[in-house]
Design a protein around this motif. Sequence first.
Motif, mmCIF file in Angstrom:
data_model
loop_
_atom_site.group_PDB
_atom_site.id
_atom_site.type_symbol
_atom_site.label_atom_id
_atom_site.label_comp_id
_atom_site.label_asym_id
_atom_site.label_seq_id
_atom_site.Cartn_x
_atom_site.Cartn_y
_atom_site.Cartn_z
ATOM 1 N N ASN A 1 -5.964 9.740 -8.420
ATOM 2 C CA ASN A 1 -5.935 9.628 -6.961
ATOM 3 C C ASN A 1 -7.128 8.853 -6.410
ATOM 4 O O ASN A 1 -7.001 8.153 -5.403
ATOM 5 C CB ASN A 1 -5.878 11.025 -6.338
ATOM 6 N N VAL A 2 -8.286 8.963 -7.036
ATOM 7 C CA VAL A 2 -9.451 8.195 -6.591
ATOM 8 C C VAL A 2 -9.202 6.704 -6.775
ATOM 9 O O VAL A 2 -9.463 5.882 -5.884
ATOM 10 C CB VAL A 2 -10.708 8.637 -7.358
ATOM 11 N N ARG B 1 -4.413 -2.340 2.094
ATOM 12 C CA ARG B 1 -3.710 -1.840 3.285
ATOM 13 C C ARG B 1 -3.798 -2.855 4.416
ATOM 14 O O ARG B 1 -4.853 -3.459 4.664
ATOM 15 C CB ARG B 1 -4.305 -0.518 3.718
ATOM 16 N N VAL C 1 -5.402 1.328 -2.447
ATOM 17 C CA VAL C 1 -4.661 1.325 -1.183
ATOM 18 C C VAL C 1 -5.555 0.877 -0.031
ATOM 19 O O VAL C 1 -5.135 0.114 0.844
ATOM 20 C CB VAL C 1 -4.065 2.716 -0.925
ATOM 21 N N ARG C 2 -6.806 1.329 -0.013
ATOM 22 C CA ARG C 2 -7.727 0.909 1.033
ATOM 23 C C ARG C 2 -7.978 -0.589 0.999
ATOM 24 O O ARG C 2 -8.178 -1.233 2.037
ATOM 25 C CB ARG C 2 -9.051 1.655 0.892
ATOM 26 N N SER D 1 0.837 -1.211 0.000
ATOM 27 C CA SER D 1 0.000 0.000 0.000
ATOM 28 C C SER D 1 0.867 1.255 0.000
ATOM 29 O O SER D 1 0.581 2.220 -0.724
ATOM 30 C CB SER D 1 -0.941 -0.004 1.207
ATOM 31 N N ALA E 1 -6.271 5.211 -7.023
ATOM 32 C CA ALA E 1 -5.201 4.800 -6.114
ATOM 33 C C ALA E 1 -5.704 4.665 -4.688
ATOM 34 O O ALA E 1 -5.320 3.736 -3.965
ATOM 35 C CB ALA E 1 -4.061 5.811 -6.169
ATOM 36 N N ASP E 2 -6.562 5.590 -4.256
ATOM 37 C CA ASP E 2 -7.093 5.526 -2.887
ATOM 38 C C ASP E 2 -7.905 4.255 -2.677
ATOM 39 O O ASP E 2 -7.795 3.607 -1.629
ATOM 40 C CB ASP E 2 -7.952 6.759 -2.622
ATOM 41 N N ARG E 3 -8.716 3.872 -3.642
ATOM 42 C CA ARG E 3 -9.496 2.642 -3.514
ATOM 43 C C ARG E 3 -8.594 1.419 -3.466
ATOM 44 O O ARG E 3 -8.834 0.486 -2.693
ATOM 45 C CB ARG E 3 -10.481 2.532 -4.677
ATOM 46 N N ALA F 1 1.315 4.040 -2.998
ATOM 47 C CA ALA F 1 1.169 5.471 -2.715
ATOM 48 C C ALA F 1 2.373 6.250 -3.236
ATOM 49 O O ALA F 1 2.217 7.339 -3.820
ATOM 50 C CB ALA F 1 1.001 5.690 -1.216
#
Length: 247
Positions: free
Chosen positions: A233-234, A244, A240-241, A153, A236-238, A157
């Motif tokens: 970024n949206v 993680r 990583v969540r 994760s 990538a955020d999904r 990032a």
Amino acid sequence: SDLTDDVWLPRGRRYGLLSPVLGTLWVTLVAVLIAGPIGLGAAVYLSEYARPRTRRIVKPIVEVLASIPSVVIGFFAIRFIAPEITEKIFTNSPSNNLLVAGIGVGLLTIPLMTSVSEDALRAVPLALREASYGLGAKKVTTVVRVVIPAAISGLVAGLILSISRAIGETMVVFLAAGGSGARPTTPLDGGITITSAMASVASGTDNVVGADNTFQSIFFLGLVLFLITLSLNVVADRFVRRVRQKY
């Protein structure tokens, strides 16, 4: 209908959007192919193989390299990378092209990728490494099969930050990409990126004054750049969540 043109030249009433978009994609791809492996390799070395004294010396140096002004890398690209590397390998390519700009942006992005990735690897608990060693795994196996997956994760990032840095870079591509508004087909073509197109419109003796929608084109390109980075970024955020792991 003007956005389907093959050339981006707002002062000439030509608004081919694919020219700066493709130029941005080529530069970003070259930069990530350089910064990704080198940055991750340096991070693995600092985190897993370097001695504490070496790490204390090298890590601050890497972080200082991240503060090098982009204009310095831009001049380095046009004075060294272009004549000494790309022109000797690709003799028929223009001296300033998207490949030269991509290499320059890649060099600018390596410290960022290294610093973020090293922090992610160092955050992996020592207990995971010791458990792997207890099962008889070698050092390289532990790093590849245990540490890197556990830090995925943070590594993603770091990669997304590097991609965003490459997409948003202006001065290096403004100096080294060639400035051609024509639609590029390969990274060996001269071209522009979204940010360098905005800078080129905002510069010159007439500043942003031009025909028709020249001034408005800056804000249009800014909107396109915002949508690209927001989407990146949206996604990538999904991701990583989802991957993680909390220790």
